[in-house]
Design an enzyme around this catalytic site. Structure first.
Site, PDB file in Angstrom:
ATOM      1  N   SER A 148     -11.640  34.060  40.332  1.00  0.00           N
ATOM      2  CA  SER A 148     -12.806  33.208  40.594  1.00  0.00           C
ATOM      3  C   SER A 148     -12.336  31.778  40.767  1.00  0.00           C
ATOM      4  O   SER A 148     -11.222  31.427  40.311  1.00  0.00           O
ATOM      5  CB  SER A 148     -13.749  33.293  39.392  1.00  0.00           C
ATOM      6  OG  SER A 148     -14.741  32.291  39.451  1.00  0.00           O
ATOM      7  N   TYR A 163     -16.747  32.132  30.470  1.00  0.00           N
ATOM      8  CA  TYR A 163     -16.367  32.680  31.789  1.00  0.00           C
ATOM      9  C   TYR A 163     -15.087  32.005  32.288  1.00  0.00           C
ATOM     10  O   TYR A 163     -14.198  32.667  32.834  1.00  0.00           O
ATOM     11  CB  TYR A 163     -17.516  32.481  32.777  1.00  0.00           C
ATOM     12  CG  TYR A 163     -17.353  33.205  34.101  1.00  0.00           C
ATOM     13  CD1 TYR A 163     -17.445  34.594  34.198  1.00  0.00           C
ATOM     14  CD2 TYR A 163     -17.125  32.491  35.280  1.00  0.00           C
ATOM     15  CE1 TYR A 163     -17.325  35.248  35.421  1.00  0.00           C
ATOM     16  CE2 TYR A 163     -17.008  33.136  36.502  1.00  0.00           C
ATOM     17  CZ  TYR A 163     -17.110  34.510  36.565  1.00  0.00           C
ATOM     18  OH  TYR A 163     -16.987  35.148  37.784  1.00  0.00           O
TER      19      TYR A 163
HETATM   20  P1  NAD Z   1     -22.099  42.123  40.961  1.00  0.00           P
HETATM   21  O1  NAD Z   1     -22.865  42.159  39.683  1.00  0.00           O
HETATM   22  O2  NAD Z   1     -22.850  42.180  42.239  1.00  0.00           O
HETATM   23  O3  NAD Z   1     -20.985  43.254  40.923  1.00  0.00           O
HETATM   24  C1  NAD Z   1     -20.308  43.553  39.716  1.00  0.00           C
HETATM   25  C2  NAD Z   1     -20.269  45.052  39.511  1.00  0.00           C
HETATM   26  O4  NAD Z   1     -19.556  45.300  38.299  1.00  0.00           O
HETATM   27  C3  NAD Z   1     -21.654  45.671  39.378  1.00  0.00           C
HETATM   28  O5  NAD Z   1     -21.747  46.810  40.231  1.00  0.00           O
HETATM   29  C4  NAD Z   1     -21.724  46.071  37.906  1.00  0.00           C
HETATM   30  O6  NAD Z   1     -22.506  47.245  37.678  1.00  0.00           O
HETATM   31  C5  NAD Z   1     -20.258  46.298  37.584  1.00  0.00           C
HETATM   32  N1  NAD Z   1     -19.986  46.154  36.150  1.00  0.00           N
HETATM   33  C6  NAD Z   1     -20.284  45.104  35.356  1.00  0.00           C
HETATM   34  N2  NAD Z   1     -19.916  45.355  34.098  1.00  0.00           N
HETATM   35  C7  NAD Z   1     -19.367  46.596  34.094  1.00  0.00           C
HETATM   36  C8  NAD Z   1     -18.807  47.413  33.089  1.00  0.00           C
HETATM   37  N3  NAD Z   1     -18.746  47.021  31.798  1.00  0.00           N
HETATM   38  N4  NAD Z   1     -18.304  48.625  33.442  1.00  0.00           N
HETATM   39  C9  NAD Z   1     -18.397  49.051  34.729  1.00  0.00           C
HETATM   40  N5  NAD Z   1     -18.929  48.325  35.718  1.00  0.00           N
HETATM   41  C10 NAD Z   1     -19.411  47.110  35.404  1.00  0.00           C
HETATM   42  O7  NAD Z   1     -21.248  40.761  40.909  1.00  0.00           O
HETATM   43  P2  NAD Z   1     -20.092  40.184  41.877  1.00  0.00           P
HETATM   44  O8  NAD Z   1     -20.398  38.743  42.029  1.00  0.00           O
HETATM   45  O9  NAD Z   1     -19.885  41.028  43.067  1.00  0.00           O
HETATM   46  O10 NAD Z   1     -18.834  40.290  40.885  1.00  0.00           O
HETATM   47  C11 NAD Z   1     -17.639  40.952  41.214  1.00  0.00           C
HETATM   48  C12 NAD Z   1     -16.474  40.139  40.686  1.00  0.00           C
HETATM   49  O11 NAD Z   1     -16.435  38.898  41.397  1.00  0.00           O
HETATM   50  C13 NAD Z   1     -16.568  39.778  39.202  1.00  0.00           C
HETATM   51  O12 NAD Z   1     -15.287  39.910  38.619  1.00  0.00           O
HETATM   52  C14 NAD Z   1     -16.986  38.320  39.244  1.00  0.00           C
HETATM   53  O13 NAD Z   1     -16.592  37.642  38.082  1.00  0.00           O
HETATM   54  C15 NAD Z   1     -16.244  37.856  40.468  1.00  0.00           C
HETATM   55  N6  NAD Z   1     -16.682  36.626  41.105  1.00  0.00           N
HETATM   56  C16 NAD Z   1     -17.964  36.475  41.535  1.00  0.00           C
HETATM   57  C17 NAD Z   1     -18.339  35.296  42.157  1.00  0.00           C
HETATM   58  C18 NAD Z   1     -19.730  35.072  42.630  1.00  0.00           C
HETATM   59  O14 NAD Z   1     -20.090  33.911  42.899  1.00  0.00           O
HETATM   60  N7  NAD Z   1     -20.552  36.101  42.774  1.00  0.00           N
HETATM   61  C19 NAD Z   1     -17.396  34.278  42.357  1.00  0.00           C
HETATM   62  C20 NAD Z   1     -16.101  34.469  41.919  1.00  0.00           C
HETATM   63  C21 NAD Z   1     -15.757  35.649  41.305  1.00  0.00           C
END
Ligand code: NAD
Length: 262
Positions: A148, A163
């Site tokens: 991230s 975070y």
């Molecule tokens: P999202 O919630 O759309 O996707 C995350 C997925 O992880 C979901 O399908 C959820 O069900 C699954 N999940 C969460 N906890 C879980 C667990 N304990 N066991 C199994 N599955 C689990 O969110 P996203 O934004 O697509 O996040 C994906 C990654 O990207 C994460 O690591 C997040 O920290 C990172 N990220 C997101 C952003 C952003 O702005 N959205 C930016 C940088 C990094």
């Protein structure tokens, strides 16, 4: 695309993706499947369109929690027994902290949220890497983790201290694994800036509930004024797994609109 050699004959490449039911992970699964991969997904939520049989002959879903070591063994078993091998592990499932500071919560609340976020965002990555390392060493494959902007910057990106700590720790996981597993397995990462997804906090709140306001903040925060979608970011995972990145390990691609020069 095919991968072969090592006496295994030729077969389509196989990936395991955690958190592949939503957001960035869902786009990565679609991108890999569209480019010849067969994909086994581990997520606590299996999407409705996965069907009663748990997927198709190209994408299979396993319902489980990344904090559970057995869940990683289960999804790996799908990759190996159903798809015939493993070439890529994508550690991606994550949760957010909601952006609080250390004085915003009681001690008990802080401990609970911190344990949840660190367990999912760091321990989940370690458990996935542990399960995948052996098969990937055999296939000459690689790992790609979702970091991230919070792995590099603090404040202004909506992250709270927990975070930020989790994503800094995950950067340490990537760099340490890259050194440990070389030369057999390459380990790299993608560190997006703000992307509007279904991202949740540890207590289940929608981080992007006010999507328009957050989108404006994301654009103001980065030099390019960029607001990237999961689909913009997904091909970077495929690139890092490809022969084009054969000379890269311990690296982080940062699709964040240029925060490094902010
Ligand atoms: P999202 O919630 O759309 O996707 C995350 C997925 O992880 C979901 O399908 C959820 O069900 C699954 N999940 C969460 N906890 C879980 C667990 N304990 N066991 C199994 N599955 C689990 O969110 P996203 O934004 O697509 O996040 C994906 C990654 O990207 C994460 O690591 C997040 O920290 C990172 N990220 C997101 C952003 C952003 O702005 N959205 C930016 C940088 C990094």
């Amino acid at each position: 695309m095919t991968v072969g050699g090592g006496g295994r004959g030729e077969r389509e490449p196989v990936a395991v993706v955690t958190g592949g039911s939503s957001g960035i992970g869902r786009a990565v699964v679609a991108d890999l499947a569209a480019h010849g991969y067969r994909v086994a997904v581990l997520d606590r939520d299996v999407p409705g369109d996965a069907g009663e049989s748990g997927g198709t002959d190209r994408v299979r879903w396993v319902s489980g929690d990344v904090r559970d070591p057995d869940a990683h063994d289960e999804v790996l078993d799908v990759a190996l027994s159903r798809f015939g091998g493993l070439d890529l592990f994508v550690g991606n499932a994550g949760v957010h902290d909601g952006g609080f500071g250390v004085r915003d919560l009681s001690g008990a609340e802080l401990a609970e949220v911190a344990r949840h976020v660190l367990d999912v965002d760091v321990v989940g990555y370690l458990l996935g890497a542990r399960a995948a390392a052996g098969p990937l060493a055999g296939s000459g494959g690689s790992m790609v983790f979702t970091l991230s902007d919070a792995s590099f910057v603090v404040r202004g990106n909506g992250a709270g201290v927990v975070y930020t700590a989790a994503k800094h720790a995950a950067l340490g996981v990537v760099r340490h694994l890259a050194a440990d597993l070389a030369p057999a397995v390459r380990v790299n990462a993608v560190a997006p800036g703000g992307v509007v997804t279904g991202l949740r906090t540890a207590d289940g709140r929608d981080v992007f509930a006010d999507a328009d306001a957050i989108a404006a903040t994301v654009r103001e925060f980065n030099p390019l004024g960029a607001l990237l979608s999961p689909e913009d970011i997904a091909p970077l995972y495929r690139f890092l797994a490809s022969p084009m990145a054969a000379g890269m390990t311990g690296e982080v691609l940062r699709p964040d609109g240029g925060l490094a020069v902010r």
